[in-house]
Scaffold this motif. Structure first.
Motif, PDB file in Angstrom:
ATOM      1  N   ALA A   1      72.272 -14.214-138.637  1.00  0.00           N
ATOM      2  CA  ALA A   1      72.714 -14.890-137.414  1.00  0.00           C
ATOM      3  C   ALA A   1      72.902 -16.381-137.655  1.00  0.00           C
ATOM      4  O   ALA A   1      73.869 -16.988-137.175  1.00  0.00           O
ATOM      5  CB  ALA A   1      71.718 -14.646-136.285  1.00  0.00           C
ATOM      6  N   LEU A   2      71.991 -16.989-138.389  1.00  0.00           N
ATOM      7  CA  LEU A   2      72.084 -18.411-138.711  1.00  0.00           C
ATOM      8  C   LEU A   2      73.350 -18.703-139.512  1.00  0.00           C
ATOM      9  O   LEU A   2      74.115 -19.620-139.185  1.00  0.00           O
ATOM     10  CB  LEU A   2      70.844 -18.833-139.504  1.00  0.00           C
ATOM     11  CG  LEU A   2      70.884 -20.196-140.178  1.00  0.00           C
ATOM     12  CD1 LEU A   2      70.983 -21.305-139.144  1.00  0.00           C
ATOM     13  CD2 LEU A   2      69.643 -20.390-141.054  1.00  0.00           C
ATOM     14  N   LEU A   3      73.578 -17.937-140.563  1.00  0.00           N
ATOM     15  CA  LEU A   3      74.728 -18.199-141.428  1.00  0.00           C
ATOM     16  C   LEU A   3      76.043 -17.910-140.714  1.00  0.00           C
ATOM     17  O   LEU A   3      77.056 -18.576-140.975  1.00  0.00           O
ATOM     18  CB  LEU A   3      74.595 -17.378-142.707  1.00  0.00           C
ATOM     19  CG  LEU A   3      73.385 -17.749-143.579  1.00  0.00           C
ATOM     20  CD1 LEU A   3      73.288 -16.842-144.799  1.00  0.00           C
ATOM     21  CD2 LEU A   3      73.443 -19.212-144.017  1.00  0.00           C
ATOM     22  N   LYS A   4      76.041 -16.971-139.782  1.00  0.00           N
ATOM     23  CA  LYS A   4      77.249 -16.720-138.988  1.00  0.00           C
ATOM     24  C   LYS A   4      77.606 -17.933-138.145  1.00  0.00           C
ATOM     25  O   LYS A   4      78.793 -18.277-137.993  1.00  0.00           O
ATOM     26  CB  LYS A   4      77.052 -15.490-138.096  1.00  0.00           C
ATOM     27  CG  LYS A   4      77.207 -14.162-138.819  1.00  0.00           C
ATOM     28  CD  LYS A   4      77.072 -12.999-137.836  1.00  0.00           C
ATOM     29  CE  LYS A   4      77.304 -11.670-138.540  1.00  0.00           C
ATOM     30  NZ  LYS A   4      77.130 -10.521-137.593  1.00  0.00           N
ATOM     31  N   GLU A   5      76.596 -18.596-137.579  1.00  0.00           N
ATOM     32  CA  GLU A   5      76.857 -19.784-136.769  1.00  0.00           C
ATOM     33  C   GLU A   5      77.420 -20.918-137.630  1.00  0.00           C
ATOM     34  O   GLU A   5      78.347 -21.626-137.223  1.00  0.00           O
ATOM     35  CB  GLU A   5      75.579 -20.246-136.067  1.00  0.00           C
ATOM     36  CG  GLU A   5      75.031 -19.271-135.035  1.00  0.00           C
ATOM     37  CD  GLU A   5      75.909 -19.163-133.786  1.00  0.00           C
ATOM     38  OE1 GLU A   5      76.808 -20.018-133.597  1.00  0.00           O
ATOM     39  OE2 GLU A   5      75.699 -18.227-133.002  1.00  0.00           O
ATOM     40  N   ILE A   6      76.870 -21.090-138.823  1.00  0.00           N
ATOM     41  CA  ILE A   6      77.369 -22.133-139.721  1.00  0.00           C
ATOM     42  C   ILE A   6      78.788 -21.805-140.169  1.00  0.00           C
ATOM     43  O   ILE A   6      79.660 -22.685-140.192  1.00  0.00           O
ATOM     44  CB  ILE A   6      76.428 -22.290-140.935  1.00  0.00           C
ATOM     45  CG1 ILE A   6      75.020 -22.701-140.477  1.00  0.00           C
ATOM     46  CG2 ILE A   6      76.984 -23.316-141.914  1.00  0.00           C
ATOM     47  CD1 ILE A   6      73.983 -22.679-141.578  1.00  0.00           C
ATOM     48  N   GLU A   7      79.032 -20.541-140.489  1.00  0.00           N
ATOM     49  CA  GLU A   7      80.370 -20.140-140.928  1.00  0.00           C
ATOM     50  C   GLU A   7      81.400 -20.318-139.813  1.00  0.00           C
ATOM     51  O   GLU A   7      82.532 -20.754-140.065  1.00  0.00           O
ATOM     52  CB  GLU A   7      80.358 -18.686-141.396  1.00  0.00           C
ATOM     53  CG  GLU A   7      81.704 -18.227-141.946  1.00  0.00           C
ATOM     54  CD  GLU A   7      81.659 -16.814-142.479  1.00  0.00           C
ATOM     55  OE1 GLU A   7      82.106 -16.578-143.601  1.00  0.00           O
ATOM     56  OE2 GLU A   7      81.163 -15.923-141.739  1.00  0.00           O
ATOM     57  N   ALA A   8      81.022 -20.005-138.584  1.00  0.00           N
ATOM     58  CA  ALA A   8      81.943 -20.154-137.455  1.00  0.00           C
ATOM     59  C   ALA A   8      82.398 -21.598-137.288  1.00  0.00           C
ATOM     60  O   ALA A   8      83.472 -21.854-136.724  1.00  0.00           O
ATOM     61  CB  ALA A   8      81.290 -19.660-136.170  1.00  0.00           C
ATOM     62  N   ARG A   9      81.589 -22.534-137.792  1.00  0.00           N
ATOM     63  CA  ARG A   9      81.914 -23.959-137.687  1.00  0.00           C
ATOM     64  C   ARG A   9      82.417 -24.523-139.005  1.00  0.00           C
ATOM     65  O   ARG A   9      82.521 -25.735-139.165  1.00  0.00           O
ATOM     66  CB  ARG A   9      80.673 -24.714-137.199  1.00  0.00           C
ATOM     67  CG  ARG A   9      80.322 -24.374-135.751  1.00  0.00           C
ATOM     68  CD  ARG A   9      78.870 -24.604-135.417  1.00  0.00           C
ATOM     69  NE  ARG A   9      78.618 -24.297-134.007  1.00  0.00           N
ATOM     70  CZ  ARG A   9      78.461 -23.044-133.532  1.00  0.00           C
ATOM     71  NH1 ARG A   9      78.506 -22.009-134.358  1.00  0.00           N
ATOM     72  NH2 ARG A   9      78.242 -22.852-132.243  1.00  0.00           N
TER      73      ARG A   9
END
Length: 281
Positions: free
Chosen positions: A125-133
């Protein structure tokens, strides 16, 4: 444009909190190493911009580096720390990136010997948020933990992954033709993985220009290509020597004179062009 992609800056209470982050971290500073000190150092040495990196002794509160970067966007970007064991850390990632304009975060897999923190299936979930940005993740560990970066970078191609300090090659690796370093070089096949050429002097057993480390630098650049390599140092002003690093003047001299095999274009890419593209200066 010359960009130092790795400088730790911090303040002392009451300006900013001080305290450990990772479970195995215990060191604390006895004086501030401020963004203002860094600017003086940069101006004296012709460095145009820098990436401010949260220290492991400054808690999970990234406010100081974030605010310092936001006050001077022409010169700074910021990289924070985020607790990899916090189940709500994906919320924190949104906060620091959306509300404070942070470029991304730094993780230390070696500091967590009993758990993977960015490997396959960890902190999705954390890495998905970073990737989305389209964020940056800097990974600080030694060769033995390379597989966590390999797995995470493959799963999250929208993140720019940066290997800190070349993942610490050692001069003695030359005796078996750098076989122990091959896992790091193999990460170059993943197109979103970049490499930071830094901390060369601390690995060397020689004086300037630290020639026993040149083969490692050459192999790293050959593998990743200069377009995915960037230059970084460590601390602001007098804190460089205090913490066992060389001066900013000598850091620049190493690249400009010590790495005498680099072409002008390669030197320009290492000192700034790659970082300009990654961090959006």
């Amino acid at each position: 444009m010359i960009i130092d992609t790795h400088v730790h800056v911090w303040e002392m209470p009451p300006i900013a909190p001080i305290g450990p982050t990772a479970p195995t971290w215990s060191a604390l500073p006895d004086e501030a190493g401020s963004a203002d000190q860094l600017l003086e150092d940069m101006d004296a040495n012709g460095v145009d911009a820098a990436i401010l990196v949260q220290t492991s002794w400054s808690t999970w509160d990234n406010s100081y580096v974030a605010n310092a970067a936001n006050k001077n966007r022409a010169r700074f970007r910021s990289i924070g720390l985020i607790d990899p064991l916090d189940p709500q850390n994906f919320v924190a990632a949104r906060y620091w990136m959306d509300e404070h304009g942070m470029s991304g975060f730094r993780f230390h897999p070696d500091y967590y010997p009993d758990a993977e923190i960015i490997g396959r299936g960890c902190n999705t979930a954390l890495l998905k948020e970073i990737e989305a940005r389209q964020g940056v993740v800097k990974v600080h560990n030694r060769v033995g933990n390379f597989q966590q970066l390999r797995d995470a970078a493959t799963l999250f191609p929208g993140i720019t992954w940066i290997i800190d300090h070349m993942m610490y090659p050692e001069p003695q690796m030359t005796f078996n033709d750098w076989r122990e370093y091959q896992p790091v070089l193999s990460l170059a096949t993943i197109p979103n993985v970049y490499l930071k050429i830094s901390d060369v002097h601390n690995r060397s057993r020689q004086g300037f220009p630290y020639s026993d480390m040149h083969e490692a630098v050459k192999r790293a650049i050959d593998a990743f290509r200069i377009e995915r390599c960037m230059w970084g140092t460590g601390y602001p002003g007098h804190h460089r020597v205090k913490h066992g690093w060389i001066s900013l003047e000598d850091e620049l001299r190493l690249v400009k004179e010590g790495f005498d095999w680099l072409t002008v274009d390669e030197r320009n890419a290492l000192l700034g062009a790659t970082a300009t593209a990654v961090y959006g200066f």
